[in-house]
Design an enzyme around this catalytic site. Structure first.
Site, PDB file in Angstrom:
ATOM      1  N   ASN A   1      -8.614  -0.013  10.985  1.00 14.05           N
ATOM      2  CA  ASN A   1      -8.835   1.428  10.897  1.00 14.05           C
ATOM      3  C   ASN A   1      -7.687   2.057  10.137  1.00 14.05           C
ATOM      4  O   ASN A   1      -6.521   1.852  10.490  1.00 14.05           O
ATOM      5  CB  ASN A   1      -8.899   2.054  12.295  1.00 14.05           C
ATOM      6  CG  ASN A   1      -9.259   3.528  12.243  1.00 14.05           C
ATOM      7  OD1 ASN A   1     -10.334   3.890  11.771  1.00 14.05           O
ATOM      8  ND2 ASN A   1      -8.333   4.372  12.676  1.00 14.05           N
ATOM      9  N   GLU A   2      -8.017   2.771   9.109  1.00 24.09           N
ATOM     10  CA  GLU A   2      -7.019   3.547   8.377  1.00 24.09           C
ATOM     11  C   GLU A   2      -5.803   2.701   8.008  1.00 24.09           C
ATOM     12  O   GLU A   2      -4.664   3.031   8.370  1.00 24.09           O
ATOM     13  CB  GLU A   2      -6.625   4.789   9.182  1.00 24.09           C
ATOM     14  CG  GLU A   2      -7.809   5.737   9.350  1.00 24.09           C
ATOM     15  CD  GLU A   2      -7.486   6.986  10.155  1.00 24.09           C
ATOM     16  OE1 GLU A   2      -6.549   6.952  10.966  1.00 24.09           O
ATOM     17  OE2 GLU A   2      -8.184   7.993   9.979  1.00 24.09           O
TER      18      GLU A   2
ATOM     19  N   CYS B   1      11.367  -4.740   8.218  1.00 26.90           N
ATOM     20  CA  CYS B   1      11.941  -5.827   9.016  1.00 26.90           C
ATOM     21  C   CYS B   1      12.265  -7.028   8.132  1.00 26.90           C
ATOM     22  O   CYS B   1      11.899  -7.077   6.954  1.00 26.90           O
ATOM     23  CB  CYS B   1      10.983  -6.209  10.144  1.00 26.90           C
ATOM     24  SG  CYS B   1       9.592  -7.220   9.618  1.00 26.90           S
TER      25      CYS B   1
ATOM     26  N   GLU C   1     -15.506   9.091   8.417  1.00 29.57           N
ATOM     27  CA  GLU C   1     -15.080  10.078   9.423  1.00 29.57           C
ATOM     28  C   GLU C   1     -14.950  11.429   8.762  1.00 29.57           C
ATOM     29  O   GLU C   1     -14.317  11.558   7.720  1.00 29.57           O
ATOM     30  CB  GLU C   1     -13.693   9.727  10.011  1.00 29.57           C
ATOM     31  CG  GLU C   1     -13.610   8.458  10.814  1.00 29.57           C
ATOM     32  CD  GLU C   1     -12.191   8.221  11.360  1.00 29.57           C
ATOM     33  OE1 GLU C   1     -11.401   9.180  11.388  1.00 29.57           O
ATOM     34  OE2 GLU C   1     -11.888   7.077  11.717  1.00 29.57           O
TER      35      GLU C   1
END
Lengths: 663, 663, 663
Positions: free
Chosen positions: B153-154, B164, B309
């Site tokens: 999602n997204e 990192c 969406e």
């Protein structure tokens, strides 16, 4: 310039800029040298950032390009200002010694891909610096082209303070050396407050984030230590070079826009004071800020100095990088010259195609030679040859403004009576008002000999040591005139309030004490009965020998003194208890004080004209958009050879330099 | 939609939303399905965030709820858009593999209790993703209800970049693959500047905090790498699913409000382009931004696409979550449809009672079915059935605006000439002005085939590769019309300035070069002699074949060209050297250029009416508060069946869809 | 004061301040005690920050100074409020136990050189606290001078939340104790949203940085836990002291400017409620905020309390530390007294010369005794002796405003409908309007017994538990009057939306439900048909028993109810669906509601006069610049002895206290 033996006097005005041949193919080098000669360039700064090229891996060296470039410049009669590349350590050093990375206030470890970002106290970094500097010094130390050494670059920019463990240990060592006994430190820092006492030096921590307010004396010593860490790196390099070379060494200061370096500590260790100055592009009347920079640099140097970097036009790191207007570069450069600069160098010679600064202007812009910038660079180069006689001569002043980096630091620590109390705000207000009245000023440390000045101005001298207080008192008693603004003389060198009522260090000198501070609301502007109008500050002045010259007519101290005068011994001490600006009362106050102090100003000169006398040259710089005339000058035009006998015309935007032949 | 074999054509307009049955008791499921049918819902996104529920502990699975829910929807004739839950990794994964936590620019390790927050390059995370995706694919891959796969999602929201050590190593690997030889990287990045040269790839660091300015080429490749790290996760999932399922896969883009993903790289890897779009609630005329989003999504997709969406009313994450006004949801949804969407999905079906988004609107609000929102949802569902014939048809345009995420990134790196240089600022200015003139536009990559367009507009094309420059030149020479705004064509794909004067990539095409940039002061607005007024930018244009169409009448370039035109081969290239807006000169400039380019616009249509032609349907959306009439249309009302023969009335706030029967 | 057995009733008004003799030479101590007597000081807070002095190294003690100082005060009849110094742990403890350092939200480890900065859950810190407290208690527990214990200082300032591993473990333990079963936690927190379910307590992380939005229920429990960690430290200390001493214990609250401590949880554990209050110097009418502080502190205490710190004039930690105007200190102190304070203490006795707070005002300023501040301190001390009869008497009110720290926290978590929804904004709007109508209010927790009030106001009661909802319903049904503002009763104690439409906890009480929220644009201010004008908020109210009193005349809900009234049982519930302020409709609405509720207000009193009745004393404080008269009072002037029979004159800036002899 310092009077050190190894100093090479500048006998011509040095003109040129940073050059990075490694960014260009070799055929461009030849074009560059030809154009440098066309522009009158006589000094080039080389190698300021080329460590990664000179030493591509630890102990592996490649000086071939630098050798060739130095020869090429030398053959063309152009001197070299040879850099040490230590401000941009190579990637291999960061890789093999990750502990050299600078840790910031928030605990972030600085990444590579930029310059700086290194802990100045790091042993591995220091050792690598010493090595590359020694390699350069032994190779080029006696090369006749090397006229000057440019150590590091902009010490104290973007990596002033490092909060890593190595720095913490170095800080504790510095403190132990300074205070010897932890009890001395506790007393000096007033650690009884909040019970912050230390039993031993190894309990002291660096002042990283620790809300609420950290002990201000700790912060003040931290700033001193942080500056000294950079000075130590400079000294290391300087001493190595001195073993191989007689050429003078310098590093480029950033006066006054680097708050963090105390250049009074730096000036004695360089052979020539050099400075970088960039206009604050969006500020109105930013040429006044330039003048202040030049005056402060001259004062720090104690005589002539040089501009190591300024720009031909826009820079690239401000919000809106406004380009210079027609004639502005020339006015800027000649204003530096007028105020004591013996060299006018630019960053940089040729605009870069890549990297972080490719939109910074240069002597040779992306647009090439068919551009106004290039024509102006060539023209300025020609003029500087004609102005060579100014080299080495001095600027003299009857007026000094007190300046002290430590007081700046202290004033802007946490938790002062008002966030509107800003060091530069007040200094610049007084400086600008004097500038507009054609008064050239020196800047002076509060503990320095002030006896040569008719007037000393202390615009925002929050921190004044007991010695400084005595120095000022002696200056007045011996006939000097002192003008002090509010919130001065409050604390000693440890940010401790002087005993007794404020302003402890100046109470007797000013003949008054302050019952209570009354910081003003943001837009509050009470009138004085003189017609002036204050801002920022009001206070309840209690006279104790001084007389009131003007009283507040409004605000929290209505009816009480706002401006006072105190006759003390042979001199006079004035006090201004609120913030006046040029148009709201400062100009007339200063006029009165200047008159009373016997400071002469030229008559009949337009406000927009910057008039400075350097040796027997008088510089007239018209920043306005109206043509004007400056009266009462007799001499020869140093650029055109014209004779003047009285009025000198100065067109809008123009600069005239008169060699005075008759006072 | 991409022409891949496994594609399932959308034959009805997909209508529905995200549904999270795990938040509700099972009796609510039945009510929900009944209401879905009432609303005409035909597709439901399931399982977008339920990893922690499907796999409550490593290797332990519970698909029972999901099994039942899919069956229930299937029984009711509702399709499933099945999510992979990888954007919200379960707490146990963070616990057993703490190294998966994302590290941000400031070195902060992201906590749990939210979604995202994971390093996209982490092996443990990647392995866990592959496992849960395979479990889902093997279980539901051939289920007839599963019509589409909704991967993750997204991608790229809130965790675009990870700093990192794992990401740093992955970045170095990515660079080694791209450049092969470190010398190539040094050349491309221009590391000679500041001596930032690398000896090996393992010396490269991620561009976390490192003042001052970090090498911009490093930052640009870092952004490319960061995007690719997310694409790699998508491809992993897609390839697993493809082994079990023929249903098409997608992931929801966030065009244009996600700056960080280069959707030109994403579009080829998805089977169907789907997009999330939310209004910027407090912005005036935000429906124009919606249109731009839809046009850009269509252009990226190369044809029809779907809204994955949008919202029925307010969202919850803006400063003030303004609710939609009466009719606004319908206008929004139908505008997407008009501009190429074949599906209109909402976040979410039923408003949540708990969690971070409980104040986000839904198809079924907290207030239930006796609400205007619910009535509008049901009504829209009915209309979409009648509009099914638009599915699969195309929107065509004579005009393209250039769009390039890499240029956006590059323009907004550190240290540009002015902080007012903003990519979207200029694109939106040109887009809005064209919108108000009823010109439907495509967006195009600068290196794409532009030959189909009468006019190409380059509002802020700072980065243009040499290939892009040639492409544009060829387009013009072959008869195209090109309108370029300032600060375009300056740098290549490594943010290196093109050789020679600016604008290097466009100099010959535009028939001019720029002597110097003159960024304007914040409120400076010089006039042009055409009566227009510029902002932000001025520059010294030197004509070299072009002619001046309008000159600056004020500002730093008074008297010099501001708008130019260059005839080249069969076409024309225009240049605007300052920021014009619709009301201050852009409208008339565009009108002139559109006319000269032969671009037709509908006559007699009110400015507030959005008029878009999709296939043989003409959508008329009245965003104003006045009733109006659109002339010269002949056809049938697709919603009411009414016949039109000329004027079509469109009430304030209304939408009319005309099936064109006669041109 | 709590009715605990060990309570020492205050029989005189306690007057004094913090004193730090360790900052001064011993000869100053003698001067200080002499001046304390001159000023009427009868209580001194000692040892608040002297841990590093009392215990210079672990297990090594030096109580000699403290012994002498306590004796000196005792000999002079001055009581001691003995501090425990745990808010400023010594440097040796940080050195020997670096793990005690507080870690902030961003992961930064707090440095030394300040106070606070310690993890409240740290075992080493806790053990060291217990030890030094026990040493103090055993040494001074039965000393007759020790009248009160001042535990720690300002719990919850600057180190409310610690994100270190120790705190994380403590948080998990706290959760396990609260929820017992992880399923209970999952249900309470609604972790099904975004699939944030936990399998065990040890998977829960602290809510440090984790964009986007973190589970709000997690954040809410984190705030509860963080407060409890500080309470635990207090209880540890209190219980140790109770073994040695009968003197009451307190710690200084910071009401209402510390948002993070739930003082409803704190009040039961202290023997005397004491509070620190500092004016927000730049705020207009900041004396109203002072009144609110006092009323809230009294309400939390359930009766008389004491001011532990306020200031004689300026503080040092605000942006502009405005000094108090003539008479302002006296008005401030007597307003606290009027509203229930039995003690008036200052920070601090003598202004410090060093450290972070040297520019904070004091009873004895840097300027010494020839200052207005000192004269005012002496004068106030004299007046307090005459006002001793007020000690122990109560303030009574017919009106209560609901107050709940948990609701404050919840309302200001991430992602609410509008950032303009601020807890204090609404409470202060209602409070100020009531203040100007001379209505003295109590504050009450929503679940407390409200039956004694004629009117209860709920200005911003976003979080209302089901129990609170029932409590309010019962209050109304039993004849109470309730006035509720918008966005109240929305969520339960876990920030979960109550089932059904908003406002779930108040729907039946108010006789309405809300179809949709309509947050307003920043400058939107729709009119009501009553002539009032709203801000911030609008919503679609659906009546369900209530009647509309005023409707919106503009904005998104034009024509729909804005103010409603619902008769329920014997009482009435009003609702205001938008933000009214005193001048834009709140005053008239409150007047109507007060009248309807039978709340009496004094007639003929100027708005600027604060009129408060405490026991049989009536305080009249004129904050205006006009002399005025208060009618209808009969009694004796408690300060001057004058008799009043009707009109009482109150000059501008003056305070009159009337002992009422006839009602």
């Amino acid at each position: 310039m310092q009077g050190t033996p190894q100093e090479t006097a500048l006998q011509t005005i040095r003109y040129g800029g940073d050059y990075n041949p490694e960014q260009w193919p070799e055929q461009t080098w030849l074009e560059d040298v030809r154009l440098m000669r066309e522009a009158g360039v006589n000094l080039v700064s080389l190698g300021v950032f080329n460590w990664g090229i000179l030493e591509p891996a630890p102990g592996e060296y490649d000086f071939s390009d630098l050798d060739r470039m130095i020869e090429l410049l030398h053959e063309n009669g152009i001197g070299v200002n040879l850099g040490t590349p230590t401000s941009s350590p190579p990637a291999w050093l960061r890789q093999s010694h990750p502990e050299i990375r600078l840790v910031d206030f928030d605990g972030r470890v600085m990444a590579g891909g930029s310059r700086h970002g290194v802990c100045p106290s790091s042993p591995a970094y220091t050792e690598a610096c010493a090595n590359i500097v020694e390699r350069l010094a032994e190779r080029y130390g006696d090369h006749p082209a090397v006229e000057m050494w440019h150590l590091h670059n902009e010490y104290g920019w973007a990596n002033v303070e490092c909060y890593c463990d190595t720095s913490a240990a170095a800080f504790r060592g510095w403190l132990a050396e300074k205070y010897v006994d932890i009890g001395q430190l506790n007393d000096a820092w007033g650690t009884a407050f909040w019970g912050l006492v230390y039993r031993s030096f190894d309990q002291v921590e660096t002042p990283s984030a620790a809300p609420p307010g950290v002990n201000p004396a700790l912060k003040l010593d931290w700033k001193r230590f942080s500056g000294d860490a950079h000075i130590a790196n400079y000294l290391l390099q300087r001493d190595i070079i001195a073993r191989y070379s007689k050429a003078p060494a310098t590093t480029n200061f950033m006066i006054p826009n680097c708050e963090d370096m105390d250049y009074f500590r730096w000036a004695p260790v360089v052979d020539i004071v050099s400075n970088n100055h960039y206009l604050i592009a969006e500020r109105p009347e930013n040429h006044i800020e330039l003048s202040m920079s030049a005056d402060l640099t001259r004062s720090v140097a104690g005589g002539p100095w040089m501009v190591m970097e300024h720009s031909t036009s826009a820079v690239n790191w401000q919000p809106r990088n406004i380009a210079k207007t027609p004639g502005e570069m020339r006015r800027n450069s000649l204003a530096h010259l007028a105020r004591g600069a013996d060299g006018l160098m630019f960053f940089q010679w040729r605009a870069s195609r890549a990297g972080a600064e490719k939109f910074h202007s240069a002597m040779l812009p992306h647009g090439g030679t068919d551009t106004q910038v290039w024509r102006d660079v060539v023209s300025l180069g020609g003029e500087l040859k004609r102005l060579a006689p100014v080299v080495g001569s001095n600027v003299e002043s009857d007026v000094a403004i007190l300046w002290d980096w430590e007081s700046w630091w202290a004033l802007e620590l946490e938790w002062r009576p008002s966030e509107d109390l800003r060091f530069r705000e007040r200094v610049e207000a007084y400086y600008a008002s004097l500038w507009k009245q054609h008064v050239t000023v020196d800047f002076a440390h509060p503990e320095s000999d002030l006896s040569g000045y008719r007037l000393v101005v202390a615009p925002s001298s929050y921190l004044l040591s007991e010695a400084a207080g005595k120095n000022l008192r002696g200056y007045v008693e011996n006939g000097g005139n002192l003008l002090v603004s509010y919130f001065s003389g409050i604390v000693d060198e440890h940010d401790g309030v002087h005993p007794g009522p404020h302003p402890g260090a100046l109470r007797e000198t000013l003949g008054l004490w302050t019952e209570e501070f009354h910081p003003l609301h943001q837009d509050e502007a009470p009138a004085l009965d003189s017609g002036a109008r204050g801002r920022i500050w009001s206070e309840r002045v209690r006279l104790e020998g001084a007389e009131s010259v003007a009283a507040f007519a409004g605000g929290p101290d209505a009816g009480h003194p706002a401006i006072t005068r105190h006759r003390l011994g042979g001199g006079t001490a004035w006090y201004a208890a609120t913030a006046l600006d040029d148009a709201t009362g400062l100009r007339s106050l200063l006029a009165e004080v200047l008159d009373a102090s016997g400071v002469q100003r030229p008559a009949g000169v337009a406000e927009s004209v910057e008039l400075i006398r350097r040796g027997d040259h008088c510089f007239l710089i018209n920043h306005g958009d109206q043509d004007t005339t400056v009266p009462d000058l007799r001499g020869t035009d140093a650029l055109t050879g014209a004779d003047y006998d009285g009025d000198v015309p100065v067109s809008a935007g123009e600069v005239v330099v008169v060699t005075i032949t008759k006072e």
